[in-house]
Design an enzyme around this catalytic site. Structure first.
Site, short mmCIF file in Angstrom:
data_model
loop_
_atom_site.label_atom_id
_atom_site.label_comp_id
_atom_site.label_asym_id
_atom_site.label_seq_id
_atom_site.Cartn_x
_atom_site.Cartn_y
_atom_site.Cartn_z
N ASP A 20 13.21 -5.85 30.22
CA ASP A 20 13.11 -6.61 28.97
C ASP A 20 14.09 -6.14 27.91
O ASP A 20 14.74 -6.96 27.25
CB ASP A 20 11.68 -6.58 28.42
CG ASP A 20 10.70 -7.34 29.30
OD1 ASP A 20 11.13 -8.27 30.01
OD2 ASP A 20 9.51 -6.99 29.30
N ARG A 100 3.55 4.41 19.76
CA ARG A 100 4.08 3.23 19.08
C ARG A 100 4.38 3.45 17.59
O ARG A 100 5.44 3.02 17.12
CB ARG A 100 3.16 2.03 19.28
CG ARG A 100 2.98 1.64 20.73
CD ARG A 100 4.29 1.54 21.47
NE ARG A 100 4.08 1.08 22.83
CZ ARG A 100 4.59 1.66 23.89
NH1 ARG A 100 5.31 2.75 23.77
NH2 ARG A 100 4.39 1.16 25.09
N ASP A 129 0.70 -3.33 22.06
CA ASP A 129 1.82 -2.50 21.63
C ASP A 129 2.65 -3.18 20.55
O ASP A 129 3.13 -2.54 19.62
CB ASP A 129 2.73 -2.13 22.81
CG ASP A 129 2.06 -1.17 23.75
OD1 ASP A 129 1.15 -0.45 23.31
OD2 ASP A 129 2.44 -1.14 24.92
N SER A 180 6.54 -3.10 34.38
CA SER A 180 6.93 -1.72 34.07
C SER A 180 5.67 -0.90 33.78
O SER A 180 4.63 -1.43 33.45
CB SER A 180 7.86 -1.70 32.87
OG SER A 180 7.22 -2.25 31.75
#
Length: 186
Positions: A20, A100, A129, A180
């Site tokens: 991504d 994050r 996220d 992922s």
């Protein structure tokens, strides 16, 4: 087009090196007509980050920052969470979620340093996220535009792989799995 603070349009992208974010570099450049600067944090993922800078530059980034944030992550995020007994849904220790806000903090710092008017991330729309990054970044600098690439482009994984191949973006080992996996020091 991205709003800008400086004289050039620039977007700072949280870059994991996965599919991504690899595709996000040319997509952001093409869609927003902007230069893309990447930032990758080492928060103890357990994988080698030696070639992540080269992958970002090969994908079209004008600059690629790799920051060793393991000590800051342990001291300012993991330790307070342990001291607070912080559990997600009263079941398991916060892990991925803790990284994050630190990623957002570094995105904002780099955006200021680079004179960027926007930051971007590759979090997909169905995962918390993106909220963690965006709320943290907004609290630190509400003037920055936030671009959630995964929400905007609406590409399937197969389409993203084809997009990358059409632009000769290197994807070593990325296309193998259907998704992922995230990890960090904690």
């Amino acid at each position: 087009r991205a709003e800008v603070h400086g004289s050039m349009q620039r977007i700072v992208l949280a870059f994991s090196g996965g599919l991504d974010t690899a595709v996000a570099i040319p997509w952001l450049a093409e869609t927003y007509g902007a230069e893309v600067v990447t930032v990758t944090l080492d928060i103890g993922q357990g994988k080698e980050l030696v070639d992540v800078r080269e992958r970002a530059l090969a994908g079209g980034a004008v600059r690629a920052h790799v920051i060793d944030a393991r000590e800051e992550f342990a001291r300012d995020y993991i330790l307070p969470a342990l001291q607070a007994g912080a559990l997600y849904e009263d079941r398991y220790p916060l892990a991925t979620a803790l990284g994050r806000p630190l990623i957002a903090k570094k995105l904002v710092e780099l955006a200021r340093m680079e004179g960027a008017g926007a930051i971007a991330h590759g979090c997909v729309g169905k995962i918390n996220d993106q909220v963690r990054i965006e709320v943290s970044a907004r609290a630190l600098d509400a003037s920055l535009k936030i671009i959630a690439v995964g929400r905007e482009w609406n590409m399937s994984r197969a389409q993203a792989i084809e997009y990358a191949r059409a632009r000769t973006i290197p994807l070593p080992g990325i296309a193998a799995g259907p998704y992922s996996v995230d990890a960090n020091l904690w």
